[in-house]
Scaffold this active site. Structure first.
Site, mmCIF file in Angstrom:
data_model
loop_
_atom_site.group_PDB
_atom_site.id
_atom_site.type_symbol
_atom_site.label_atom_id
_atom_site.label_comp_id
_atom_site.label_asym_id
_atom_site.label_seq_id
_atom_site.Cartn_x
_atom_site.Cartn_y
_atom_site.Cartn_z
ATOM 1 N N ASP A 129 0.812 -1.220 0.000
ATOM 2 C CA ASP A 129 0.000 0.000 0.000
ATOM 3 C C ASP A 129 0.846 1.271 0.000
ATOM 4 O OD1 ASP A 129 1.003 -0.070 2.554
ATOM 5 O OD2 ASP A 129 -0.918 0.273 3.558
ATOM 6 N N GLY A 130 2.185 1.139 -0.046
ATOM 7 C CA GLY A 130 3.060 2.300 -0.066
ATOM 8 C C GLY A 130 3.730 2.612 1.254
ATOM 9 N N ARG A 139 8.339 27.650 2.594
ATOM 10 C CA ARG A 139 7.613 28.833 2.105
ATOM 11 C C ARG A 139 6.384 29.128 2.953
ATOM 12 N NH1 ARG A 139 7.850 27.292 -4.257
ATOM 13 N NH2 ARG A 139 7.999 25.207 -3.328
ATOM 14 N N LYS A 167 7.690 42.355 -8.170
ATOM 15 C CA LYS A 167 6.681 41.534 -8.849
ATOM 16 C C LYS A 167 5.404 41.464 -8.020
ATOM 17 C CE LYS A 167 8.280 37.128 -6.884
ATOM 18 N NZ LYS A 167 8.896 35.813 -7.151
ATOM 19 N N ASP A 227 18.964 33.921 -5.869
ATOM 20 C CA ASP A 227 17.771 33.503 -5.129
ATOM 21 C C ASP A 227 18.080 32.225 -4.362
ATOM 22 O OD1 ASP A 227 15.226 33.785 -4.185
ATOM 23 O OD2 ASP A 227 14.229 33.599 -6.135
ATOM 24 N N ASP A 264 11.720 27.284 -8.544
ATOM 25 C CA ASP A 264 10.647 26.285 -8.599
ATOM 26 C C ASP A 264 10.179 26.119 -10.043
ATOM 27 O OD1 ASP A 264 8.545 24.577 -8.179
ATOM 28 O OD2 ASP A 264 7.532 25.805 -6.692
#
Length: 313
Positions: free
Chosen positions: A41-42, A99, A195, A221, A225
């Site tokens: 099942d993982g 984040r 931005k 940076d 992503d």
């Protein structure tokens, strides 16, 4: 009477095995053996295949999504704690979920704080990580945190490029402190991009604060992503007369159509570390290893020596 130094042992989570092998080689000891059993099942169960009793254990693994990476780190920390390791250091080249470090709107979690508490509860007695998305995340921990800077790796590389009319740029207002630190170290000018976002990963407007005409620009940076911000900033700077635009980003998440954006942009080169393994190769992406930096710090931690020399900025 001197305090005996516990025997160091290094283990790797699956997602960071390549980097961990480099770190172990630089450290000077073999990588410890771990076997992971997986159910249909993982569900999975990591197991140390050697004794860690009384040892200083370093467990290396970036916790970028998916959540299995974080769960594997938590399970290995718990296993080391229950196996009577004396010191347990979670080495997180990339600290995932960073984040979400504050409530930016009502009824949302502060995931970075939650992850910090889970790591400590699982058994971590020390954290070593690099270029956190927000410096204040260190305050979410009650255990010691060694927050390393990839500038130790990037600055020597930038100096070797010998770029004339160098200008450091931040792709957003939040990264201005980092950009100013690099510009001070390199004695260069600095520009900032402003931005606005419609939502996560979607930019509605970008403006440039500063002059880039006739300059070789390096965007700085902590992570890349979808590469939307970097490529949009690079294209804007080339339109404003920049001679070239490069980017240095510590953590190459490169999700979605990031690689396609890089290839179609005017960005000359993206320089990253191997804190996260690349999903695919690209001629525009250059990888600098962070293995020696982590190995040096781990050696100092194991010998109870200062690591202040590892902080260039």
């Amino acid at each position: 009477m001197s305090v005996p130094i516990p025997e160091p042992k290094i283990f790797a989570c699956k997602q960071s095995e390549t980097l961990a092998a480099k770190i172990a080689e630089s450290f000077g000891i073999p990588l410890g053996k771990v076997i992971t059993s997986t159910y249909s099942d993982g569900e999975f169960q990591p197991s140390f295949e050697e004794s860690v009793r009384g040892s200083r254990v370093f467990i290396i693994g970036s916790t970028h999504p998916n959540s299995d990476h974080l769960m594997e780190m938590l399970l290995m920390l718990d296993a080391a704690k229950r196996a009577s390791a004396r010191h347990i250091t979670a080495v997180l080249p990339y600290f995932g979920w960073a984040r979400q470090d504050r409530k930016d709107k009502p009824r949302v979690p502060i995931a970075a704080k939650l992850v910090a508490k889970m790591l400590e509860t699982a058994g971590a007695t020390r954290i070593i990580t690099m270029d956190l998305h927000a410096d204040q995340i260190q305050g979410f921990f009650e255990k010691p945190v060694d927050h390393l800077f990839a500038s130790t790796i990037f600055l020597p590389h930038l100096r070797q490029l010998n770029l004339d009319n160098l200008t450091i740029a931040s792709p957003d207002m939040g990264g201005s402190k980092r950009a100013y630190a690099y510009s001070k170290a390199l004695e260069s000018d600095v520009v900032i991009c402003y931005k606005q976002r419609e939502k996560a990963n979607v930019i509605s407007h970008m403006a440039l604060i500063g002059d880039v005409k006739g300059k070789n620009v390096v965007l700085v940076d902590d992570m890349v992503d979808t590469a939307g911000t970097l490529t949009k900033a690079a294209d804007l700077m080339m339109e404003r007369g920049a001679l070239s635009v490069r980017a240095i980003c510590t953590h190459p998440i490169l999700s979605g159509n990031a690689y396609e954006r890089l290839e179609n942009s005017k960005l000359e080169e993206l320089i990253v570390t191997d804190s996260i393994p690349l999903r695919q190769k690209s001629d525009k992406v250059k990888v600098l290893t962070c293995a020696n930096l982590f190995a040096d710090v781990m050696l100092s931690v194991n010998a109870n020596k200062s690591i202040s020399s590892k902080f260039l900025m």
